[in-house]
Write an enzyme that holds these catalytic residues in place. Sequence first.
Site: not given
Length: 353
Positions: A91, A104, A111, A115, A118, A162, A220-221, A340
Site C-alpha cells: 500500500e 507515505c 514487517c 509491535c 501494528c 515495513g 517511541l510509543n 496501515c
Amino acid sequence: MINLKNLNYKELEKFVLEKGWQKFRAKQIAKWLYNKKVKSFQEMTDLSKDIRQTLEKECEINSLQLITYQQSKIDGSIKFLWKLKDGNTIETVLINEKNHKTLCVSTQVGCAVGCRFCYTTKDGLIRNLETSEIVDQYINVQRFLGESEENRISNIVYMGMGEPLANYENVKKSVQIFTHPDMCKLSHRKITISSSGILHQIRKMYEDKDFPEVKLAVSLNASNQNQRAYLMPISQTNTLEELMELLRSIPLKPGWRITLEYVLIKNVNDTPEDAKRLVNLLKKDKHRFKVNLIPFNPYPESDFERPEENRVLAFEKILWDNNIATFIRWSKGRDIAAACGQLRKKELLQIDV
Ligand code: SAH
Ligand code: SF4
C-alpha cells in the site's frame, strides 16, 4: 531483465557505459524515467532507435500494477493498493496536507519487528521491497495525479508498511533517487524516514556518507522502558535509555528536529502520568524533538482501543504546557481502512483466499 529504477545515478551511468553508449545517455534516461515519468522506452524520443530497442529487450520500466484505490470522503487522502511481480501486495497513502501533498511509502511486505499494536506485522516479514518498488510508488501516484503544480507531491514519509532501516540498502538507494538533481529532485528536508529504533542501523545511517541527509522520525510509543518493551519487543534489546542517548547525540542540521511518534492507546500509554514521564524524558533537550501523537487506529480483532478525543487533547496539553512541540495526527482517511496494511488484508481476503 533489469529494472532501471533499481539503479542510482552512478549505477545508471555505469550501465550506460558498459553498453558502449556515451555517458550523457544516463542523464537522458533519468529525465525520461523520473521527470517525464514515461511508461515505455519507445517514448524516450531523444535516444536512438537502437538504444531504445536494447532497453526494451533487456530492461523493465515499471514494477507495480494498480489493483485498487480508495479516496477518503473525510479528508481526500487516497490509499493505493499495488500488486508486485511476485503477486504480493503493498500500500501507499497520499495525504493531502493544508498546503502540500505527502506520500507515505512502504518499504517491506509485512514487517519482522512485531509491535503489538501494528497490523502490518501480523504475518511477519514476507520480503524487502526492491528500490524500484519503493520509487515506483511515487512515480505511479504522481502520474495518477497528473503533473500540475497543485498536484505535485513534495513530501515523502517512509511510514507505510515495513521497517525502512531493516531494508537499508534499497531504502538508501531510493532516497538517493528521490533527491538526485537529475532524477526526482525532491528536497532532502521533505523526506522523513521513520524507524522503530534499531540502534545500530540508525548509527550506520548517520555514519554513511552515501546516505543522503534526510529527516528522522522514531516511534517511541511509550514513556518508560517496561511499557515500551511490552508494546515494541525490539526495545527489549534496543532499550529506551540507549535510544534516547543516541538521539541526543546524533548531529542535526540547523533547524532540523527529530520527530518522536507516539501511538496513543487507550488505558495503556495515554494517562497524564505517561505525558509527564514523556516530558521528563525530553526536558533536557526540548528543541531537538517534536512529538507526533497518533491516536491508535483500531482494526478487526485488535487488542487495543483508541482513546477518547478529550484524553488525546489532555495528553497534548501537558506536553505543550512544558514547551514540547506536539502535534496530533488524527489519522487520515479513517473511512478508507485506516490502519496501515488494512486495505491489503481486505484485498487478500477477497483475491487470494
Ligand atoms: N516501521 C516504521 C515505519 C512504519 S510504521 C516505524 O515503526 O516507525 C509508521 C507509524 O505507524 C509508527 O509510528 C507506528 O507506531 C504507527 N502505527 C502502527 N500501527 C498503528 C495503528 N494501528 N494505529 C496508529 N498508529 C500505528
Ligand atoms: Fe514494523 Fe513499524 Fe509496524 Fe513496528 S510499527 S511492526 S516497526 S511497521
